[in-house]
Design a protein around this motif. Sequence first.
Motif, PDB file in Angstrom:
ATOM      1  N   GLY A 104       0.766  -1.113   0.134  1.00 23.69           N
ATOM      2  CA  GLY A 104       0.082   0.065  -0.007  1.00 23.69           C
ATOM      3  C   GLY A 104       0.878   1.363   0.011  1.00 23.69           C
ATOM      4  N   ARG A 105       1.815   1.358   0.779  1.00 22.16           N
ATOM      5  CA  ARG A 105       2.874   2.394   0.724  1.00 22.16           C
ATOM      6  C   ARG A 105       3.417   2.769  -0.481  1.00 22.16           C
ATOM      7  NH1 ARG A 105       8.216   2.314   1.261  1.00 22.16           N
ATOM      8  NH2 ARG A 105       7.949   0.113   2.600  1.00 22.16           N
ATOM      9  N   GLU A 106       4.050   1.571  -1.145  1.00 15.29           N
ATOM     10  CA  GLU A 106       4.611   1.712  -2.414  1.00 15.29           C
ATOM     11  C   GLU A 106       3.826   2.198  -3.540  1.00 15.29           C
ATOM     12  OE1 GLU A 106       6.609  -1.762  -3.215  1.00 15.29           O
ATOM     13  OE2 GLU A 106       7.826  -2.109  -1.416  1.00 15.29           O
ATOM     14  N   ILE A 107       2.427   1.692  -3.374  1.00 12.66           N
ATOM     15  CA  ILE A 107       1.402   2.163  -4.523  1.00 12.66           C
ATOM     16  C   ILE A 107       1.346   3.753  -4.278  1.00 12.66           C
ATOM     17  CG2 ILE A 107      -0.883   2.232  -5.195  1.00 12.66           C
ATOM     18  CD1 ILE A 107      -0.859  -0.720  -4.554  1.00 12.66           C
ATOM     19  N   ARG A 108       1.167   4.048  -2.924  1.00  7.06           N
ATOM     20  CA  ARG A 108       0.921   5.701  -2.545  1.00  7.06           C
ATOM     21  C   ARG A 108       2.265   6.324  -3.189  1.00  7.06           C
ATOM     22  NH1 ARG A 108      -1.304   3.204   2.062  1.00  7.06           N
ATOM     23  NH2 ARG A 108       0.502   3.812   3.183  1.00  7.06           N
ATOM     24  N   GLU A 109       3.323   5.987  -2.764  1.00  2.05           N
ATOM     25  CA  GLU A 109       4.553   6.743  -3.242  1.00  2.05           C
ATOM     26  C   GLU A 109       4.547   6.858  -4.663  1.00  2.05           C
ATOM     27  OE1 GLU A 109       7.428   5.366   0.368  1.00  2.05           O
ATOM     28  OE2 GLU A 109       7.608   4.416  -1.403  1.00  2.05           O
ATOM     29  N   GLY A 110       4.098   5.846  -5.448  1.00  4.29           N
ATOM     30  CA  GLY A 110       4.216   5.800  -7.039  1.00  4.29           C
ATOM     31  C   GLY A 110       3.262   6.830  -7.642  1.00  4.29           C
ATOM     32  N   LEU A 111       1.889   6.689  -6.877  1.00  3.57           N
ATOM     33  CA  LEU A 111       1.083   7.680  -7.345  1.00  3.57           C
ATOM     34  C   LEU A 111       1.353   9.054  -6.970  1.00  3.57           C
ATOM     35  CD1 LEU A 111      -2.139   5.898  -6.213  1.00  3.57           C
ATOM     36  CD2 LEU A 111      -1.569   6.162  -8.496  1.00  3.57           C
ATOM     37  N   TYR A 154       1.864  11.948 -10.209  1.00  2.00           N
ATOM     38  CA  TYR A 154       0.841  12.814 -10.439  1.00  2.00           C
ATOM     39  C   TYR A 154       1.316  14.265 -10.045  1.00  2.00           C
ATOM     40  CZ  TYR A 154      -1.518   9.053 -12.482  1.00  2.00           C
ATOM     41  OH  TYR A 154      -1.903   7.832 -13.444  1.00  2.00           O
ATOM     42  N   ALA A 155       1.881  14.247  -8.844  1.00  7.77           N
ATOM     43  CA  ALA A 155       2.684  15.381  -8.164  1.00  7.77           C
ATOM     44  C   ALA A 155       3.656  16.183  -8.903  1.00  7.77           C
ATOM     45  CB  ALA A 155       2.826  15.308  -6.820  1.00  7.77           C
ATOM     46  N   HIS A 156       4.478  15.339  -9.784  1.00  5.26           N
ATOM     47  CA  HIS A 156       5.681  15.919 -10.398  1.00  5.26           C
ATOM     48  C   HIS A 156       5.092  16.923 -11.534  1.00  5.26           C
ATOM     49  CE1 HIS A 156       9.353  15.832 -12.908  1.00  5.26           C
ATOM     50  NE2 HIS A 156       9.951  15.424 -12.027  1.00  5.26           N
ATOM     51  N   ARG A 157       5.768  17.964 -11.766  1.00  6.86           N
ATOM     52  CA  ARG A 157       5.242  18.899 -12.505  1.00  6.86           C
ATOM     53  C   ARG A 157       5.456  18.564 -14.025  1.00  6.86           C
ATOM     54  NH1 ARG A 157       9.599  22.639 -13.978  1.00  6.86           N
ATOM     55  NH2 ARG A 157       8.262  24.222 -13.734  1.00  6.86           N
ATOM     56  N   THR A 158       6.086  17.968 -14.369  1.00  7.49           N
ATOM     57  CA  THR A 158       6.341  17.449 -15.881  1.00  7.49           C
ATOM     58  C   THR A 158       5.584  16.196 -15.977  1.00  7.49           C
ATOM     59  OG1 THR A 158       8.700  18.397 -16.035  1.00  7.49           O
ATOM     60  CG2 THR A 158       7.812  16.907 -17.683  1.00  7.49           C
ATOM     61  N   LEU A 159       5.709  15.016 -15.222  1.00 10.39           N
ATOM     62  CA  LEU A 159       5.154  13.795 -15.477  1.00 10.39           C
ATOM     63  C   LEU A 159       3.561  13.733 -15.131  1.00 10.39           C
ATOM     64  CD1 LEU A 159       7.539  10.982 -13.764  1.00 10.39           C
ATOM     65  CD2 LEU A 159       7.436  11.785 -16.118  1.00 10.39           C
ATOM     66  N   GLY A 168       9.908   1.516 -10.557  1.00  5.72           N
ATOM     67  CA  GLY A 168       8.807   0.245 -10.896  1.00  5.72           C
ATOM     68  C   GLY A 168       7.541   0.769 -10.341  1.00  5.72           C
ATOM     69  N   ARG A 169       7.380   1.387  -9.311  1.00  6.74           N
ATOM     70  CA  ARG A 169       6.229   1.991  -8.753  1.00  6.74           C
ATOM     71  C   ARG A 169       5.358   2.802  -9.806  1.00  6.74           C
ATOM     72  NH1 ARG A 169       8.574   3.071  -2.750  1.00  6.74           N
ATOM     73  NH2 ARG A 169       9.973   0.812  -2.693  1.00  6.74           N
ATOM     74  N   ASN A 172       2.031   2.346 -11.605  1.00  9.42           N
ATOM     75  CA  ASN A 172       0.666   3.030 -11.659  1.00  9.42           C
ATOM     76  C   ASN A 172       0.265   3.629 -12.921  1.00  9.42           C
ATOM     77  OD1 ASN A 172       0.037   2.520  -8.638  1.00  9.42           O
ATOM     78  ND2 ASN A 172       2.059   3.916  -8.302  1.00  9.42           N
ATOM     79  N   ILE A 173       1.303   4.005 -13.596  1.00 10.50           N
ATOM     80  CA  ILE A 173       0.677   4.783 -14.844  1.00 10.50           C
ATOM     81  C   ILE A 173       0.425   3.775 -15.924  1.00 10.50           C
ATOM     82  CG2 ILE A 173       1.808   6.085 -16.819  1.00 10.50           C
ATOM     83  CD1 ILE A 173       3.477   7.656 -15.128  1.00 10.50           C
ATOM     84  N   ARG A 174       1.024   2.460 -15.748  1.00 13.17           N
ATOM     85  CA  ARG A 174       0.751   1.593 -16.969  1.00 13.17           C
ATOM     86  C   ARG A 174      -0.663   0.932 -16.766  1.00 13.17           C
ATOM     87  NH1 ARG A 174       3.272  -0.910 -21.058  1.00 13.17           N
ATOM     88  NH2 ARG A 174       2.760  -2.977 -21.606  1.00 13.17           N
TER      89      ARG A 174
END
Length: 289
Positions: A83-90, A94-99, A225-226, A230-232
């Motif tokens: 759960g923590r890893e999924i949250r970190e990936g998300l 989505y918070a990254h200004r470019t990604l 990987g996370r 998530n994106i995929r």
Amino acid sequence: AATQSFLPRLVPRSRLVVANARLDQTDAAAQTVGPALGGGLVGLLGAPIALLVDAGSYLVDALLNAGIRVDEPRERRLERNLGREIREGLRWAYAHRTLGPLAVSTHVWFFANGIAFTVLSLLALRSLGFTAFTFGLLLAVSGSAALLGATFAARFGSWLGTGPAIIVARAAYPIAWLLVAVTAWLSAGPVLLYIALAIHGLAAGVENANEMGLRQAVTPDALLGRVNANIRSANRTAAALGALAGGAAVGLVGDQWTLVVVMVVFAIAALVAVLSAPLRGMRVLPDSD
């Protein structure tokens, strides 16, 4: 997702666009031969035998990947928390200004693509009377164009910049599907379909290597990987929903209006990318973020 996360272990980040382009070239070459071969096998031997050949190709793929030898750092099992890893990936994606904007644009693109190829198959096979073989050739045209686009993806990214190259490629998709819509509305010959799929494939070849290189370059190894998973996952979900929406739309309003919707949704994906100032300004891949 694992492939996308593994590649930075094999090549330096400055070479990621080139490396992704090489993978896209092999993929496009397979897509060029595969649909035509698949259509021929279905016509000659029947669909079950064609599926057996396809299954065998995946086993060869697995054996080839098993032969790659590289050391990878691994977290201790006790430190892992799904759960923590999924949250970190998300959070990173989505918070990254470019990604973030790029990921949203890509999700919309996959939704549009799911609708597009659903309606394309119905248009070609049902309305235009394509055989399985000629439909395979249509997809092979897209694969050939993708091979060409991947060949020049790194050069195109160096010339325009990585971000602008992605944006230009995204802007080509509405044009391609406008041609498909014209074919449906005017009952034009199949030539426009081949041109449209060539544009689609060319844009995909240019775009994918630059997009993947950018994502891999700005994401730390520990999160790669996370982020990719998530994106995929979101991309494939969007594609599945698009396919369902495409089938429903064809049933409700027909091929012609559904293709207009396809063109509009591809245009929205391009617009999201265009409006991202960080993406427009991404000229050279950073060594780290």
